[in-house]
Write a protein that holds these residues in place. Structure first.
Motif, mmCIF file in Angstrom:
data_model
loop_
_atom_site.group_PDB
_atom_site.id
_atom_site.type_symbol
_atom_site.label_atom_id
_atom_site.label_comp_id
_atom_site.label_asym_id
_atom_site.label_seq_id
_atom_site.Cartn_x
_atom_site.Cartn_y
_atom_site.Cartn_z
ATOM 1 N N SER A 191 40.790 70.607 12.865
ATOM 2 C CA SER A 191 39.344 70.393 12.787
ATOM 3 C C SER A 191 39.017 68.940 13.093
ATOM 4 N N PHE A 192 37.839 68.718 13.658
ATOM 5 C CA PHE A 192 37.321 67.373 13.885
ATOM 6 C C PHE A 192 35.811 67.444 13.990
ATOM 7 N N ALA A 193 35.166 66.295 13.836
ATOM 8 C CA ALA A 193 33.717 66.227 13.905
ATOM 9 C C ALA A 193 33.295 65.494 15.162
ATOM 10 N N VAL A 194 32.083 65.794 15.621
ATOM 11 C CA VAL A 194 31.509 65.134 16.796
ATOM 12 C C VAL A 194 30.096 64.695 16.446
ATOM 13 N N ALA A 195 29.791 63.430 16.730
ATOM 14 C CA ALA A 195 28.454 62.889 16.496
ATOM 15 C C ALA A 195 28.000 62.130 17.728
ATOM 16 N N THR A 196 26.710 61.863 17.783
ATOM 17 C CA THR A 196 26.148 61.177 18.952
ATOM 18 C C THR A 196 25.978 59.683 18.731
ATOM 19 N N HIS A 197 26.239 59.212 17.528
ATOM 20 C CA HIS A 197 26.126 57.785 17.247
ATOM 21 C C HIS A 197 26.901 57.470 15.979
ATOM 22 N N CYS A 198 27.238 56.215 15.812
ATOM 23 C CA CYS A 198 27.919 55.771 14.605
ATOM 24 C C CYS A 198 26.924 55.694 13.455
ATOM 25 N N ASP A 199 27.297 56.264 12.327
ATOM 26 C CA ASP A 199 26.419 56.281 11.176
ATOM 27 C C ASP A 199 27.283 56.411 9.926
ATOM 28 N N PRO A 200 27.166 55.501 8.970
ATOM 29 C CA PRO A 200 28.023 55.554 7.775
ATOM 30 C C PRO A 200 27.890 56.859 6.999
ATOM 31 N N CYS A 201 26.674 57.416 6.938
ATOM 32 C CA CYS A 201 26.493 58.671 6.206
ATOM 33 C C CYS A 201 27.205 59.813 6.910
ATOM 34 N N ILE A 202 27.112 59.858 8.250
ATOM 35 C CA ILE A 202 27.845 60.883 8.995
ATOM 36 C C ILE A 202 29.339 60.734 8.764
ATOM 37 N N GLU A 203 29.834 59.500 8.777
ATOM 38 C CA GLU A 203 31.269 59.282 8.560
ATOM 39 C C GLU A 203 31.697 59.758 7.179
ATOM 40 N N ARG A 204 30.886 59.489 6.164
ATOM 41 C CA ARG A 204 31.257 59.924 4.817
ATOM 42 C C ARG A 204 31.216 61.447 4.698
ATOM 43 N N LEU A 205 30.201 62.067 5.299
ATOM 44 C CA LEU A 205 30.118 63.530 5.267
ATOM 45 C C LEU A 205 31.267 64.166 6.048
ATOM 46 N N ALA A 206 31.441 63.732 7.305
ATOM 47 C CA ALA A 206 32.477 64.323 8.150
ATOM 48 C C ALA A 206 33.860 64.117 7.552
ATOM 49 N N GLY A 207 34.068 62.960 6.920
ATOM 50 C CA GLY A 207 35.371 62.662 6.355
ATOM 51 C C GLY A 207 35.767 63.561 5.213
ATOM 52 N N ARG A 208 34.850 64.325 4.667
ATOM 53 C CA ARG A 208 35.194 65.300 3.625
ATOM 54 C C ARG A 208 35.777 66.592 4.195
ATOM 55 N N PHE A 209 35.670 66.772 5.512
ATOM 56 C CA PHE A 209 36.115 68.024 6.107
ATOM 57 C C PHE A 209 37.192 67.846 7.177
ATOM 58 N N CYS A 210 37.425 66.620 7.624
ATOM 59 C CA CYS A 210 38.392 66.390 8.691
ATOM 60 C C CYS A 210 38.796 64.922 8.687
ATOM 61 N N ASP A 211 39.762 64.594 9.534
ATOM 62 C CA ASP A 211 40.271 63.219 9.608
ATOM 63 C C ASP A 211 39.957 62.548 10.939
ATOM 64 N N LYS A 212 39.135 63.199 11.778
ATOM 65 C CA LYS A 212 38.827 62.622 13.082
ATOM 66 C C LYS A 212 37.360 62.857 13.412
ATOM 67 N N LEU A 213 36.677 61.779 13.801
ATOM 68 C CA LEU A 213 35.285 61.850 14.228
ATOM 69 C C LEU A 213 35.183 61.305 15.639
ATOM 70 N N ILE A 214 34.641 62.110 16.541
ATOM 71 C CA ILE A 214 34.422 61.714 17.928
ATOM 72 C C ILE A 214 32.963 61.286 18.066
ATOM 73 N N VAL A 215 32.737 60.096 18.577
ATOM 74 C CA VAL A 215 31.374 59.627 18.839
ATOM 75 C C VAL A 215 31.161 59.649 20.347
ATOM 76 N N THR A 216 30.303 60.544 20.797
ATOM 77 C CA THR A 216 30.105 60.756 22.229
ATOM 78 C C THR A 216 28.755 60.223 22.688
ATOM 79 N N ASP A 217 28.728 59.685 23.906
ATOM 80 C CA ASP A 217 27.459 59.250 24.479
ATOM 81 C C ASP A 217 26.960 60.218 25.551
ATOM 82 N N PHE A 218 27.611 61.394 25.684
ATOM 83 C CA PHE A 218 27.099 62.411 26.590
ATOM 84 C C PHE A 218 25.858 63.059 25.983
ATOM 85 N N ARG A 219 24.894 63.374 26.826
ATOM 86 C CA ARG A 219 23.692 64.074 26.398
ATOM 87 C C ARG A 219 23.622 65.378 27.186
ATOM 88 N N LEU A 220 23.957 66.469 26.512
ATOM 89 C CA LEU A 220 24.117 67.760 27.175
ATOM 90 C C LEU A 220 23.065 68.785 26.756
#
Length: 340
Positions: free
Chosen positions: A143-172
């Protein structure tokens, strides 16, 4: 203004099998559970892709526990038509539709676009504390998380479910991009959680943890960080060029311009070294592939190289979302890569 989707509030326990239950929903629907504090709401979305069932499997199981969340919890069951297209839970897109997770931006002209617009309207109306969009990876992997920007709250939330967060600048046109388009959501932590492969039992457990924890936490803003969380920024999408034929096998296939190793999803874990053969290239060689960054610049030769007709990483890479599904490879991408 788009019409809101139906809502099922505090549903009774359903003892039927999950397919029968999904059929009974009748289409896209919100399942909303009353909370101790109904003035606050948290949102989970699932089944945007019909072939990614871990979120719905976990939801069906979790509802049998008759949970009572700390806040109102709204769960979207989105692409019911795709999920029920035979064989069940194997079709990514509804018959005749588009990829729903590419429709969260104008124009909203067809059925998929109008559904995405209705989902957007419903999420904004709930003013959620957070939104977690549950998916399965297109190949096996962790499992891993994907976000569109760096955000401490996203990191804390995502870190409860996985050990990897991808920050992407693609807009799809994905759901997690909504905070960029709608100021009302600009402060709402929103990210995708890839729970693992659709056939991996562990992926259902990851999805189940999202329901349980979002229901149990008194607050989503005072979570402690996960020190093991690795944040990887600016991944590149490795794609086929239009019209290129692909196969998956243990050896180069006649008629395929690109043949990838049949178990390439094994490299969704760890670092892939330049000595690893990823597959074989036919006529046209590396020119069959592309990897444009968010600014449109071609980066394929910075990632991959050809030696004796074989495809190798040019440098150590972190691969993820590597798929063995040729249809997904043609319509979406082969894999994402981040130089290590």
């Amino acid at each position: 203004m788009p019409e809101s989707l139906p809502v099922i509030t505090d549903p009774p326990v359903d003892h039927s099998d999950v397919v029968t239950w999904v059929q009974s929903l009748g289409g896209p629907v919100w399942i909303e559970l009353s909370g101790v504090d109904n003035d606050r709401c948290r949102v989970i979305t699932t089944l945007l892709h019909g072939n990614e069932p871990s979120g719905i499997l976990a939801l069906h199981r979790w509802l049998a526990e008759r949970p009572q969340p700390q806040t109102r919890l709204a769960v979207l069951v989105a692409n019911v038509a795709a999920a029920l297209a035979p064989p069940h839970f194997t079709q990514r897109i509804a018959p005749g539709g588009r990829d729903l997770n590419r429709c969260f931006r104008p124009p909203y002209e067809d059925a998929s676009g109008m559904l995405a617009e209705a989902i957007t309207h419903d999420i904004m109306a709930r003013a959620p504390e957070c939104v977690i969009d549950l998916h399965n990876t297109s190949g096996n992997g962790p499992s891993f998380a994907v976000a569109t920007h760096c955000d401490p709250c996203i990191e804390r939330l995502a870190g409860r479910f996985c050990d990897k967060l991808i920050v992407t600048d693609f807009r799809l046109g994905s759901l997690m991009e909504l905070p960029f388009a709608f100021p009302l959501l600009s402060r709402c932590p929103m990210f995708t959680l890839e729970c693992g492969g659709a056939l991996q039992p562990a992926a259902v457990e990851v999805a189940g943890a999202v329901y349980r924890k979002l229901a149990e936490w008194p607050s989503v803003t005072d979570l402690s960080p996960n020190p093991a969380l690795e944040v990887l920024a600016h991944p590149l999408r490795v794609e086929l060029k239009p019209g290129v034929r692909i196969a998956y096998a243990h050896a180069p296939q006649h008629g395929a311009q690109v043949t990838l190793w049949s178990r390439i999803d094994a490299y969704n874990r760890g670092v892939t070294s330049p000595e690893v053969c990823l597959g074989w290239l036919g006529e046209g060689g590396l020119a069959n592939l592309q990897a444009r960054d968010a600014r449109g610049e071609e980066r394929i030769r910075q990632l991959l190289c050809e030696r004796d007709g074989k495809l190798y990483p040019r440098r150590p890479l972190r691969l993820f979302m590597a798929t063995t599904n040729a249809e997904i490879a043609r319509s979406d991408c082969l894999f994402y890569a981040v130089p290590y």
